[in-house]
Design a protein around this motif. Structure first.
Motif, PDB file in Angstrom:
ATOM      1  N   GLY A  55       0.805  -1.219   0.000  1.00  0.00           N
ATOM      2  CA  GLY A  55       0.000   0.000   0.000  1.00  0.00           C
ATOM      3  C   GLY A  55       0.832   1.259   0.000  1.00  0.00           C
ATOM      4  N   GLN A  56       2.132   1.119   0.280  1.00  0.00           N
ATOM      5  CA  GLN A  56       3.056   2.258   0.272  1.00  0.00           C
ATOM      6  C   GLN A  56       4.327   1.881  -0.482  1.00  0.00           C
ATOM      7  OE1 GLN A  56       3.529   3.129   4.474  1.00  0.00           O
ATOM      8  NE2 GLN A  56       1.858   4.608   4.409  1.00  0.00           N
ATOM      9  N   SER A  57       4.145   1.219  -1.598  1.00  0.00           N
ATOM     10  CA  SER A  57       5.292   0.673  -2.326  1.00  0.00           C
ATOM     11  C   SER A  57       6.099   1.733  -3.064  1.00  0.00           C
ATOM     12  CB  SER A  57       4.807  -0.379  -3.332  1.00  0.00           C
ATOM     13  OG  SER A  57       3.880   0.198  -4.242  1.00  0.00           O
ATOM     14  N   ASP A  58       5.503   2.890  -3.324  1.00  0.00           N
ATOM     15  CA  ASP A  58       6.211   3.949  -4.046  1.00  0.00           C
ATOM     16  C   ASP A  58       6.364   5.175  -3.155  1.00  0.00           C
ATOM     17  OD1 ASP A  58       6.474   3.225  -7.144  1.00  0.00           O
ATOM     18  OD2 ASP A  58       4.590   2.395  -6.388  1.00  0.00           O
ATOM     19  N   ARG A  59       7.610   5.612  -2.994  1.00  0.00           N
ATOM     20  CA  ARG A  59       7.880   6.807  -2.200  1.00  0.00           C
ATOM     21  C   ARG A  59       8.479   7.886  -3.089  1.00  0.00           C
ATOM     22  NH1 ARG A  59      12.191   6.639   2.600  1.00  0.00           N
ATOM     23  NH2 ARG A  59      13.607   6.690   0.819  1.00  0.00           N
ATOM     24  N   VAL A  60       7.961   9.088  -2.970  1.00  0.00           N
ATOM     25  CA  VAL A  60       8.449  10.222  -3.751  1.00  0.00           C
ATOM     26  C   VAL A  60       8.959  11.287  -2.789  1.00  0.00           C
ATOM     27  CG1 VAL A  60       7.824  12.085  -5.329  1.00  0.00           C
ATOM     28  CG2 VAL A  60       6.894   9.788  -5.682  1.00  0.00           C
ATOM     29  N   GLU A  61      10.190  11.714  -3.006  1.00  0.00           N
ATOM     30  CA  GLU A  61      10.786  12.778  -2.199  1.00  0.00           C
ATOM     31  C   GLU A  61      11.143  13.943  -3.109  1.00  0.00           C
ATOM     32  OE1 GLU A  61      14.993  13.481   0.038  1.00  0.00           O
ATOM     33  OE2 GLU A  61      13.822  11.760   0.750  1.00  0.00           O
ATOM     34  N   ILE A  62      10.677  15.132  -2.752  1.00  0.00           N
ATOM     35  CA  ILE A  62      10.941  16.344  -3.535  1.00  0.00           C
ATOM     36  C   ILE A  62      11.804  17.277  -2.698  1.00  0.00           C
ATOM     37  CG2 ILE A  62       9.926  18.213  -4.876  1.00  0.00           C
ATOM     38  CD1 ILE A  62       7.264  16.694  -4.784  1.00  0.00           C
ATOM     39  N   THR A  63      12.919  17.712  -3.260  1.00  0.00           N
ATOM     40  CA  THR A  63      13.813  18.648  -2.581  1.00  0.00           C
ATOM     41  C   THR A  63      13.925  19.909  -3.419  1.00  0.00           C
ATOM     42  OG1 THR A  63      15.075  16.791  -1.673  1.00  0.00           O
ATOM     43  CG2 THR A  63      16.081  18.974  -1.550  1.00  0.00           C
ATOM     44  N   CYS A  64      13.622  21.036  -2.798  1.00  0.00           N
ATOM     45  CA  CYS A  64      13.605  22.327  -3.492  1.00  0.00           C
ATOM     46  C   CYS A  64      14.790  23.169  -3.031  1.00  0.00           C
ATOM     47  CB  CYS A  64      12.283  23.042  -3.205  1.00  0.00           C
ATOM     48  SG  CYS A  64      12.152  24.682  -3.939  1.00  0.00           S
ATOM     49  N   PRO A 113      16.504  28.679   2.602  1.00  0.00           N
ATOM     50  CA  PRO A 113      16.673  27.323   3.139  1.00  0.00           C
ATOM     51  C   PRO A 113      16.153  26.258   2.175  1.00  0.00           C
ATOM     52  CG  PRO A 113      15.629  28.796   4.741  1.00  0.00           C
ATOM     53  CD  PRO A 113      15.629  29.514   3.437  1.00  0.00           C
ATOM     54  N   VAL A 114      16.717  25.066   2.283  1.00  0.00           N
ATOM     55  CA  VAL A 114      16.235  23.931   1.499  1.00  0.00           C
ATOM     56  C   VAL A 114      14.861  23.523   2.023  1.00  0.00           C
ATOM     57  CG1 VAL A 114      16.630  21.507   0.928  1.00  0.00           C
ATOM     58  CG2 VAL A 114      18.549  23.103   0.985  1.00  0.00           C
ATOM     59  N   ILE A 115      13.936  23.245   1.107  1.00  0.00           N
ATOM     60  CA  ILE A 115      12.589  22.818   1.480  1.00  0.00           C
ATOM     61  C   ILE A 115      12.369  21.425   0.906  1.00  0.00           C
ATOM     62  CG2 ILE A 115      10.122  23.342   1.356  1.00  0.00           C
ATOM     63  CD1 ILE A 115      10.834  26.256   0.975  1.00  0.00           C
ATOM     64  N   ARG A 116      11.861  20.519   1.742  1.00  0.00           N
ATOM     65  CA  ARG A 116      11.728  19.124   1.325  1.00  0.00           C
ATOM     66  C   ARG A 116      10.370  18.573   1.737  1.00  0.00           C
ATOM     67  NH1 ARG A 116      15.984  17.593   3.497  1.00  0.00           N
ATOM     68  NH2 ARG A 116      17.350  17.547   1.679  1.00  0.00           N
ATOM     69  N   ALA A 117       9.861  17.643   0.927  1.00  0.00           N
ATOM     70  CA  ALA A 117       8.610  16.954   1.262  1.00  0.00           C
ATOM     71  C   ALA A 117       8.659  15.560   0.660  1.00  0.00           C
ATOM     72  CB  ALA A 117       7.404  17.724   0.727  1.00  0.00           C
ATOM     73  N   GLU A 118       8.022  14.608   1.332  1.00  0.00           N
ATOM     74  CA  GLU A 118       7.981  13.248   0.808  1.00  0.00           C
ATOM     75  C   GLU A 118       6.682  12.576   1.204  1.00  0.00           C
ATOM     76  OE1 GLU A 118      10.087  10.095   3.553  1.00  0.00           O
ATOM     77  OE2 GLU A 118      11.496  11.718   3.112  1.00  0.00           O
ATOM     78  N   ALA A 119       6.324  11.537   0.459  1.00  0.00           N
ATOM     79  CA  ALA A 119       5.100  10.791   0.740  1.00  0.00           C
ATOM     80  C   ALA A 119       5.206   9.418   0.096  1.00  0.00           C
ATOM     81  CB  ALA A 119       3.873  11.538   0.213  1.00  0.00           C
ATOM     82  N   SER A 120       4.436   8.471   0.627  1.00  0.00           N
ATOM     83  CA  SER A 120       4.398   7.111   0.091  1.00  0.00           C
ATOM     84  C   SER A 120       2.960   6.737  -0.236  1.00  0.00           C
ATOM     85  CB  SER A 120       4.970   6.118   1.104  1.00  0.00           C
ATOM     86  OG  SER A 120       6.325   6.400   1.381  1.00  0.00           O
ATOM     87  N   PHE A 142       3.338  11.259  -5.448  1.00  0.00           N
ATOM     88  CA  PHE A 142       3.795  12.580  -5.884  1.00  0.00           C
ATOM     89  C   PHE A 142       2.776  13.662  -5.539  1.00  0.00           C
ATOM     90  CE2 PHE A 142       3.561  15.873  -9.185  1.00  0.00           C
ATOM     91  CZ  PHE A 142       4.767  16.517  -8.953  1.00  0.00           C
ATOM     92  N   ASP A 143       1.492  13.376  -5.734  1.00  0.00           N
ATOM     93  CA  ASP A 143       0.455  14.375  -5.448  1.00  0.00           C
ATOM     94  C   ASP A 143       0.470  14.777  -3.974  1.00  0.00           C
ATOM     95  OD1 ASP A 143      -0.362  14.394  -8.065  1.00  0.00           O
ATOM     96  OD2 ASP A 143      -2.055  13.027  -7.766  1.00  0.00           O
ATOM     97  N   VAL A 144       0.629  13.793  -3.084  1.00  0.00           N
ATOM     98  CA  VAL A 144       0.662  14.094  -1.648  1.00  0.00           C
ATOM     99  C   VAL A 144       1.924  14.882  -1.298  1.00  0.00           C
ATOM    100  CG1 VAL A 144       0.735  13.110   0.670  1.00  0.00           C
ATOM    101  CG2 VAL A 144      -0.721  12.072  -1.076  1.00  0.00           C
ATOM    102  N   ALA A 145       3.067  14.450  -1.839  1.00  0.00           N
ATOM    103  CA  ALA A 145       4.325  15.147  -1.563  1.00  0.00           C
ATOM    104  C   ALA A 145       4.293  16.571  -2.099  1.00  0.00           C
ATOM    105  CB  ALA A 145       5.492  14.377  -2.176  1.00  0.00           C
TER     106      ALA A 145
END
Length: 211
Positions: free
Chosen positions: A51-60, A65-72, A80-83
């Protein structure tokens, strides 16, 4: 703005790559000084985590400062939509902070607002929080990638970061931008290695190391 989309233990489809670039390009409305964004897609092979096989991490990366978000999620598009929603929210907060600081109003710093907090259960809270965050970050990490094997606990990843001294308020701000429950920094006032961490509710705690 440069956008790099890469896969870890998976191939990135061209259709998904174009989808990511199209969506992220619109986020520059919150910060016109964004230099680049890195998007990493990780595939988890454990069937128990289907159910969480794909994880997307976005680093800006920008001038601030560096801004980061991730979701599975079960597929890369959903993850990607959640991240991206998390990232957009953090970019908006950063933009609001810049507008306030450049205006006439000076907000009360988080450090001042939390100065009354005592140190009760500080070490226990920090240890539990750090363990949880690190476990989430290293979930599914292959043993062949930078693993240090010794007797006792397994060290999965080792990182070295350059750090400029900063205030407690700035450390809290940057912790929120990367979405972590703790943040390691060098305190500008005391010049000591310090960790700020999230406690129950909206409280924060601080640990400083003396040698």
């Amino acid at each position: 703005m440069d956008i790099v989309v890469k896969g870890r233990r998976t191939e990135v489809a061209e259709r998904f790559r174009q989808h990511v670039i199209e969506k992220l390009t619109k986020l520059t409305k919150h910060d016109g000084k964004v230099i680049s964004m890195d998007v990493e897609v990780t595939k988890e092979r454990n069937p128990r985590l289907s159910g969480q096989s794909d994880r997307v991490e976005i680093t800006c990366y920008s001038r601030g400062p560096v801004i980061r978000a991730e979701a599975s999620a079960a597929d890369p598009y959903s993850a990607f939509d959640v991240a991206m929603a998390k990232l957009e929210n953090r970019l908006r907060k950063a933009a609001d902070r810049r507008r306030i600081h450049h205006g006439r109003r000076t907000p009360v710093s988080v450090a001042a607002a939390t100065a009354h907090l005592n140190g009760e259960n500080t070490a226990e809270a920090a240890t539990a929080t750090a363990s949880t965050s690190e476990a989430e970050e290293t979930l599914g990490e292959p043993a062949s990638e930078g693993v240090l094997r010794e007797e006792g606990p397994l060290v999965v990843r080792e990182k070295i970061h350059k750090a400029n001294p900063m205030t407690l308020d700035q450390a809290l701000y940057e912790m929120e931008l990367v979405g972590h429950d703790f943040y390691l920094f060098v305190d500008k006032e005391s010049n000591l290695p310090s960790v700020v961490y999230r406690r129950r509710g909206y409280d924060y705690g601080v640990i400083r190391l003396e040698t």
